[in-house]
Design an enzyme around this catalytic site. Sequence first.
Site, PDB file in Angstrom:
ATOM      1  N   GLU A  48     -15.743   2.696  19.488  1.00  0.00           N
ATOM      2  CA  GLU A  48     -14.937   2.166  18.436  1.00  0.00           C
ATOM      3  C   GLU A  48     -14.343   1.091  19.145  1.00  0.00           C
ATOM      4  OE1 GLU A  48     -11.607   4.173  17.251  1.00  0.00           O
ATOM      5  OE2 GLU A  48     -11.666   3.657  15.234  1.00  0.00           O
TER       6      GLU A  48
ATOM      7  N   THR B 177       3.646   7.638  16.431  1.00  0.00           N
ATOM      8  CA  THR B 177       3.389   7.451  17.620  1.00  0.00           C
ATOM      9  C   THR B 177       4.343   6.678  18.454  1.00  0.00           C
ATOM     10  OG1 THR B 177       2.012   5.725  18.754  1.00  0.00           O
ATOM     11  CG2 THR B 177       2.349   5.396  16.584  1.00  0.00           C
TER      12      THR B 177
ATOM     13  N   ARG C 253       0.843  -1.171  -0.031  1.00  0.00           N
ATOM     14  CA  ARG C 253       0.112   0.140  -0.090  1.00  0.00           C
ATOM     15  C   ARG C 253       0.748   1.137  -0.015  1.00  0.00           C
ATOM     16  NH1 ARG C 253      -4.662   0.419   4.381  1.00  0.00           N
ATOM     17  NH2 ARG C 253      -4.993   2.233   3.091  1.00  0.00           N
TER      18      ARG C 253
ATOM     19  N   LYS D   6       5.859  13.451  13.918  1.00  0.00           N
ATOM     20  CA  LYS D   6       6.037  12.752  15.200  1.00  0.00           C
ATOM     21  C   LYS D   6       5.235  11.431  14.958  1.00  0.00           C
ATOM     22  CE  LYS D   6       3.425  12.684  18.711  1.00  0.00           C
ATOM     23  NZ  LYS D   6       3.692  11.099  18.961  1.00  0.00           N
TER      24      LYS D   6
ATOM     25  N   GLU E 278      -8.088  13.226  10.752  1.00  0.00           N
ATOM     26  CA  GLU E 278      -8.622  11.840  10.324  1.00  0.00           C
ATOM     27  C   GLU E 278      -8.757  10.943  11.668  1.00  0.00           C
ATOM     28  OE1 GLU E 278      -9.727  11.086   7.347  1.00  0.00           O
ATOM     29  OE2 GLU E 278      -8.938  12.829   6.315  1.00  0.00           O
TER      30      GLU E 278
ATOM     31  N   CYS F   7      -9.104   1.802  10.853  1.00  0.00           N
ATOM     32  CA  CYS F   7     -10.268   3.119  11.178  1.00  0.00           C
ATOM     33  C   CYS F   7     -11.572   2.673  10.451  1.00  0.00           C
ATOM     34  CB  CYS F   7      -9.781   4.667  10.847  1.00  0.00           C
ATOM     35  SG  CYS F   7      -9.147   4.613   9.038  1.00  0.00           S
TER      36      CYS F   7
ATOM     37  N   PHE G 140      -0.802   4.276  15.469  1.00  0.00           N
ATOM     38  CA  PHE G 140       0.034   3.059  15.516  1.00  0.00           C
ATOM     39  C   PHE G 140      -0.409   1.896  14.498  1.00  0.00           C
ATOM     40  CE2 PHE G 140      -3.409   2.167  18.403  1.00  0.00           C
ATOM     41  CZ  PHE G 140      -3.811   0.906  17.865  1.00  0.00           C
TER      42      PHE G 140
HETATM   43  P1  NAD Z   1      -3.982   8.380  19.295  1.00  0.00           P
HETATM   44  O1  NAD Z   1      -4.912   9.176  19.213  1.00  0.00           O
HETATM   45  O2  NAD Z   1      -3.953   7.665  20.697  1.00  0.00           O
HETATM   46  O3  NAD Z   1      -2.481   8.634  18.938  1.00  0.00           O
HETATM   47  C1  NAD Z   1      -2.457   9.142  17.564  1.00  0.00           C
HETATM   48  C2  NAD Z   1      -1.176   9.961  17.454  1.00  0.00           C
HETATM   49  O4  NAD Z   1      -1.272  11.384  18.409  1.00  0.00           O
HETATM   50  C3  NAD Z   1       0.227   9.341  18.378  1.00  0.00           C
HETATM   51  O5  NAD Z   1       1.193   9.691  17.507  1.00  0.00           O
HETATM   52  C4  NAD Z   1       0.010  10.094  19.833  1.00  0.00           C
HETATM   53  O6  NAD Z   1       1.430  10.113  20.330  1.00  0.00           O
HETATM   54  C5  NAD Z   1      -0.362  11.485  19.362  1.00  0.00           C
HETATM   55  N1  NAD Z   1      -0.963  12.076  20.458  1.00  0.00           N
HETATM   56  C6  NAD Z   1      -1.592  11.618  21.734  1.00  0.00           C
HETATM   57  N2  NAD Z   1      -1.823  12.724  22.606  1.00  0.00           N
HETATM   58  C7  NAD Z   1      -1.411  13.615  22.111  1.00  0.00           C
HETATM   59  C8  NAD Z   1      -1.282  14.975  22.476  1.00  0.00           C
HETATM   60  N3  NAD Z   1      -2.112  15.368  23.547  1.00  0.00           N
HETATM   61  N4  NAD Z   1      -0.963  15.932  21.603  1.00  0.00           N
HETATM   62  C9  NAD Z   1      -0.547  15.528  20.412  1.00  0.00           C
HETATM   63  N5  NAD Z   1      -0.312  14.356  19.862  1.00  0.00           N
HETATM   64  C10 NAD Z   1      -0.857  13.494  20.794  1.00  0.00           C
HETATM   65  O7  NAD Z   1      -4.368   7.271  18.372  1.00  0.00           O
HETATM   66  P2  NAD Z   1      -3.903   5.700  18.116  1.00  0.00           P
HETATM   67  O8  NAD Z   1      -4.534   4.778  19.108  1.00  0.00           O
HETATM   68  O9  NAD Z   1      -2.552   5.709  17.800  1.00  0.00           O
HETATM   69  O10 NAD Z   1      -4.622   5.293  16.620  1.00  0.00           O
HETATM   70  C11 NAD Z   1      -5.760   4.651  16.605  1.00  0.00           C
HETATM   71  C12 NAD Z   1      -6.729   5.531  16.278  1.00  0.00           C
HETATM   72  O11 NAD Z   1      -6.611   6.077  14.776  1.00  0.00           O
HETATM   73  C13 NAD Z   1      -8.167   4.920  15.991  1.00  0.00           C
HETATM   74  O12 NAD Z   1      -9.165   5.828  16.516  1.00  0.00           O
HETATM   75  C14 NAD Z   1      -8.422   4.871  14.741  1.00  0.00           C
HETATM   76  O13 NAD Z   1      -9.616   4.622  13.971  1.00  0.00           O
HETATM   77  C15 NAD Z   1      -7.925   6.029  14.126  1.00  0.00           C
HETATM   78  N6  NAD Z   1      -7.556   6.092  12.786  1.00  0.00           N
HETATM   79  C16 NAD Z   1      -8.237   6.848  11.843  1.00  0.00           C
HETATM   80  C17 NAD Z   1      -7.787   6.847  10.706  1.00  0.00           C
HETATM   81  C18 NAD Z   1      -8.537   7.691   9.757  1.00  0.00           C
HETATM   82  O14 NAD Z   1      -7.951   7.857   8.453  1.00  0.00           O
HETATM   83  N7  NAD Z   1      -9.399   8.313   9.718  1.00  0.00           N
HETATM   84  C19 NAD Z   1      -6.818   6.032  10.055  1.00  0.00           C
HETATM   85  C20 NAD Z   1      -6.050   5.239  10.986  1.00  0.00           C
HETATM   86  C21 NAD Z   1      -6.412   5.186  12.501  1.00  0.00           C
END
Ligand code: NAD
Length: 485
Positions: free
Chosen positions: A386, A186, A111, A184, A257, A291, A160
């Site tokens: 979710e 994860t 991909r 940045k 997103e 997602c 992640f």
């Molecule tokens: P998360 O929101 O916990 O973390 C995402 C990123 O945000 C990481 O890099 C994390 O370090 C950072 N982050 C966390 N707290 C922060 C803060 N206070 N300030 C700045 N950055 C911060 O998400 P996750 O658990 O890594 O990923 C899973 C989520 O992502 C699921 O909800 C999934 O549906 C969503 N997702 C959405 C899409 C889309 O295109 N819509 C695609 C993939 C994943």
Amino acid sequence: TITSSSERAGSDVRHEYLRIAGKKVETKARLEVRFPWDNRLVGTVPRATPELVAEAFQIAHDYKPKLTRYQRQQILLKTADLLVSRKEELSRLITLESGLCLKDSAYEVGRAYDVFTFAGQLCMLDDGQTFSCDLTPHGKSRKIFTLRQPLNAISAITPFNHPLNMVAHKLAPAFATNNCVVLKPTELTPLTALFLADTLYEAGLPPEMLSVITGNPSDIGDAMIVDPRADLVTFTGSVRVGKYIAEKAGYKRIVLELGGNDPLIVMEDADLDKAAELAVAGATKNSGQRCTAVKRILVVDKVADAFVERVLAKAKKLKAGDPLDPETDVGTVIHERAATLFQNRVSEAVAKHGAKLLHGNDRQGALFPPTVVDHVDPQAELVREETFGPAIPIIRVKDINHAIQVSNSTAYGLSSGVCTDRLDYITKFVDELQVGTVNVWEVPGYRIEMSPFGGIKDSGLGYKEGVLEAMKSFTNVKTWSLPWP
Ligand code: NAD
């Protein structure tokens, strides 16, 4: 100096550095990255400080990329080729830091190849427009033109679940439009992002165009959001963090997103074998951590028994286990905490809401195997929130109106899949489902990497991603005009 990723391939444990404009930078404190399957150490990365984030933004802000379209194309296509030539190494790295099985991580490399080749091809196109001005009685002999200019410095924050592809979707469109990025990734899967950065430098990307900062969001999250030199924050991740960024960013462009709770809807005319295939694949691929994974299956009562039987048979065939075993279909989820949450949600759906557990829910560590639950109440947390793992929850509905009502009843609005051949149903779904995408006879996650993609409601503000849309977000339209006698 930059060593290529392949030079580091010798050991499974990587002790990494930041990449600030290509330079390897060390910090005092470090973070560990562990293999979710057996908790073994996979690598360590620096725990950066806000000062280092600021330094990276200063470089990005000061550097004005001057790559021609041809040069950008060459870098992007070369990156795509290098990624595929290192597929095995990269796939193993993704698996080690995420617990995704090798089948999933190898698919992800393919991909990312698509993302970079599309970006390489799309940057050849000039999408400027021309307007003649002598169109009305008060018109003039002039022409108006548009062109797109890069924003300059982009802040990218990634999740992640696709350690490579989510990063690719930020970087490729940014470089295709001559922008600089401070990334940045994860803290859970930072190693793949560093591998990708080295691949880009090797393919000829000017190092000033990309910095990768690793660390804890509690240390550096705000610095990534509020730096005055960041022209845009592009974020993929959870609703919680997305809304925090929206609040914190103030008068700054953001692209969000966020999470999803996508339904696969099965109507009474559907080919049930085909529908069950989509349901199980959509709910379990990538350990259910997409997602757009199928997070709820809505099936009409009339065919529900026959459908559930087929889903169960297919789910039972999946091999869940060691992510490094090439035969494994479903690896772990990201960590034991997540697996435990999903297990508890299934147990609660059964104990409190009368659901029937048909298969699975036998968690071991971070391994949450495919879990089929029937007669799920739409109010159960398992489907209202979710559930980011390979649960296969089935909700029985009366008819199309009931299906649409249940589908629209959560806070999310990312994507959907519908299994029916009836045109009246299809048009009604397309009109009435409150989502960004409706896929007929496909999983909600189906797309190509350049088609517009993104959600509404809590899933996003309606701005789309996908290479083409991201290239638009990362540029300003400038309008200019000329006398045209
Ligand atoms: P998360 O929101 O916990 O973390 C995402 C990123 O945000 C990481 O890099 C994390 O370090 C950072 N982050 C966390 N707290 C922060 C803060 N206070 N300030 C700045 N950055 C911060 O998400 P996750 O658990 O890594 O990923 C899973 C989520 O992502 C699921 O909800 C999934 O549906 C969503 N997702 C959405 C899409 C889309 O295109 N819509 C695609 C993939 C994943």
